[in-house]
Design a protein around this motif. Structure first.
Motif, short mmCIF file in Angstrom:
data_model
loop_
_atom_site.label_atom_id
_atom_site.label_comp_id
_atom_site.label_asym_id
_atom_site.label_seq_id
_atom_site.Cartn_x
_atom_site.Cartn_y
_atom_site.Cartn_z
N UNK A 58 0.87 -1.25 -0.31
CA UNK A 58 0.13 0.42 0.34
C UNK A 58 1.24 1.18 -0.43
N UNK A 59 2.00 1.26 0.85
CA UNK A 59 2.82 2.69 0.86
C UNK A 59 3.42 2.31 -0.76
N UNK A 60 4.12 1.44 -1.06
CA UNK A 60 4.54 1.42 -2.47
C UNK A 60 3.35 2.48 -3.41
N UNK A 61 1.96 1.86 -3.19
CA UNK A 61 1.84 2.79 -4.07
C UNK A 61 1.39 3.61 -4.44
N UNK A 62 2.12 4.73 -2.78
CA UNK A 62 1.67 6.28 -2.82
C UNK A 62 2.52 7.05 -3.96
N UNK A 63 3.15 6.37 -4.68
CA UNK A 63 4.17 6.40 -4.89
C UNK A 63 5.15 5.96 -6.25
N UNK A 64 4.77 7.50 -7.26
CA UNK A 64 4.76 6.69 -8.48
C UNK A 64 6.02 6.42 -8.90
N UNK A 65 7.83 6.60 -8.15
CA UNK A 65 8.61 6.43 -8.48
C UNK A 65 8.55 4.72 -8.12
N UNK A 66 8.41 4.39 -6.87
CA UNK A 66 8.20 3.03 -5.99
C UNK A 66 7.47 2.19 -7.18
N UNK A 67 6.08 2.51 -7.52
CA UNK A 67 5.59 1.88 -8.55
C UNK A 67 6.40 1.66 -9.70
N UNK A 68 6.72 2.52 -10.33
CA UNK A 68 7.99 1.88 -11.47
C UNK A 68 8.77 1.21 -10.74
N UNK A 69 9.63 1.30 -9.92
CA UNK A 69 10.74 0.15 -10.01
C UNK A 69 9.63 -1.42 -9.15
N UNK A 70 9.05 -0.95 -8.59
CA UNK A 70 7.92 -1.76 -8.97
C UNK A 70 7.83 -3.30 -9.96
N UNK A 71 7.37 -2.40 -10.76
CA UNK A 71 6.75 -2.79 -12.09
C UNK A 71 8.67 -3.99 -12.54
N UNK A 72 9.58 -2.91 -12.26
CA UNK A 72 10.81 -3.95 -12.82
C UNK A 72 10.78 -5.13 -11.95
N UNK A 73 10.75 -4.54 -10.35
CA UNK A 73 11.18 -6.11 -9.87
C UNK A 73 10.43 -7.32 -10.66
N UNK A 74 8.86 -7.38 -10.11
CA UNK A 74 7.68 -7.72 -10.10
C UNK A 74 8.00 -8.89 -11.80
N UNK A 75 9.01 -7.78 -12.72
CA UNK A 75 9.61 -8.74 -14.08
C UNK A 75 10.05 -9.80 -13.39
N UNK A 76 10.90 -9.09 -12.73
CA UNK A 76 12.66 -9.98 -12.68
C UNK A 76 11.88 -11.42 -11.52
N UNK A 77 11.21 -10.68 -10.55
CA UNK A 77 10.15 -11.51 -9.42
C UNK A 77 9.64 -12.88 -10.67
N UNK A 78 8.61 -12.68 -11.57
CA UNK A 78 7.76 -13.79 -12.33
C UNK A 78 8.57 -14.48 -12.79
N UNK A 79 9.83 -14.46 -13.31
CA UNK A 79 10.88 -15.22 -13.83
C UNK A 79 11.96 -15.92 -12.89
N UNK A 80 12.26 -15.54 -11.52
CA UNK A 80 12.66 -16.46 -11.08
C UNK A 80 11.88 -17.26 -10.13
N UNK A 81 10.32 -16.95 -9.78
CA UNK A 81 9.71 -18.45 -9.86
C UNK A 81 9.21 -19.15 -9.79
N UNK A 82 9.39 -18.72 -11.40
CA UNK A 82 9.61 -19.86 -12.78
C UNK A 82 10.54 -20.46 -12.18
#
Length: 230
Positions: A167-191
Motif C-alpha cells: 500500500x505504501x509503495x502505491x503512494x509513490x509513482x517512482x516506487x510503483x515504477x520500480x515495483x513493476x521492474x522488480x515484479x518482472x524479475x521476480x516472476x522469472x525467478x519464481x518460475x
C-alpha cells in the motif's frame, strides 16, 4: 481508462479491431458499464484468448504438458476452473469475454484484498494471481518488495505486513515504477525456483521448457502494459 483504450488499439491489428466492433454491437448497452468496471481483467482476457473469425473467445485445446487440463477459454481451464469453464462452454459466445473478465476479477479479489491504489500494481497482481494462484502471486510480490529493500518474509501469506508495505509503495509513482521492474524479475525467478515456498505448488519451468518463450513474452507484455498505466 482512456489511455488503456488508446494503447490497446495501437497494439491491435485491423482485423482484430473489426472483430471487436462486431462483438461490441452484440453486447447489450446495460452490459457496457461492466466492461469498464473490469477493464484490467479485460486486458488479461485479451492476452489469454484465442478468438474465432467473429472475434469471440473460442475453445483452445491445451498441450498435454500444460498442466491445465484438456482445454481452456481465455486461460480459464478445465482443470483448475472446471465450473467456470463449463459455463463458458455452454454460453452464447458473444457473452464469453465479459463473463471471463468478471470471473478473473472476482477470483483475484476473493483471495487478495487491497487497498489497490495503483491500477498498474493491481493489474500485475491480478494477472499473477490468475496465472500462478494467490499463493504464487504473493510470493512474487514479496520477492519484488524484498528486492526494493523492504524487510519481510517471502512466505506466500497475504498478511497485514505485505499488504501494508505494498500500500505504501502505491503512494509513490517512482516506487510503483520500480515495483513493476522488480515484479518482472521476480516472476522469472519464481518460475525457475525448484521450491520457493513448500506450500506453494508450481510448474518449475526454465529455459529448457517449450513453454518458456510464451511465458517470457507474457511477462514482457504485462510489464509494458503496467508501465503504460502508471
Amino acid at each position: 481508462m482512456i489511455g488503456w483504450i488508446k494503447n490497446k488499439k495501437r497494439r491491435m491489428s485491423r482485423k482484430a479491431l473489426a472483430a471487436e466492433r462486431i462483438v461490441a454491437r452484440e453486447i447489450d448497452s446495460d452490459e457496457r458499464p461492466h466492461r469498464a468496471k473490469f477493464w484490467l481483467a479485460m486486458e488479461i482476457v485479451d492476452d489469454e484468448a484465442r478468438r474465432d473469425e467473429r472475434g469471440h473467445i473460442k475453445l483452445y485445446p491445451l498441450p498435454a504438458a500444460d498442466g491445465g487440463g484438456q482445454a481452456e477459454y481465455a486461460g480459464i481451464n478445465s482443470r483448475w476452473h472446471p465450473e467456470m469453464f463449463s459455463q463458458l462452454h455452454q454460453m452464447d459466445p458473444a457473452r464469453r469475454e465479459i463473463s471471463a473478465a468478471a470471473y478473473i476479477d472476482g477470483y483475484f479479489r476473493k483471495f487478495l484484498k487491497g487497498p489497490w491504489k495503483s491500477p498498474a500494481v493491481e493489474y500485475l497482481m491480478m494477472d499473477a494471481c490468475f496465472n500462478r494462484g494467490p499463493g504464487g502471486a504473493t510470493v512474487i510480490c514479496q520477492w519484488a518488495l524484498r528486492q526494493m529493500g523492504f524487510v519481510l518474509e517471502a512466505d506466500g501469506l497475504w498478511g497485514t505486513k505485505t499488504r501494508g508495505v505494498l500500500a505504501g509503495v502505491q503512494e509513490d509513482t517512482n516506487e510503483v515504477q520500480e515495483f513493476i521492474r522488480r515484479f518482472r524479475e521476480a516472476r522469472e525467478s519464481y518460475e525457475q525456483a525448484s521450491d520457493p515456498v513448500p506450500m506453494i505448488k508450481k510448474a518449475g519451468r526454465d529455459e529448457s521448457s517449450d513453454f518458456w518463450p510464451g511465458l517470457v513474452n507474457r511477462w514482457n507484455e504485462t510489464t509494458t502494459f503496467a508501465s503504460s498505466i502508471v
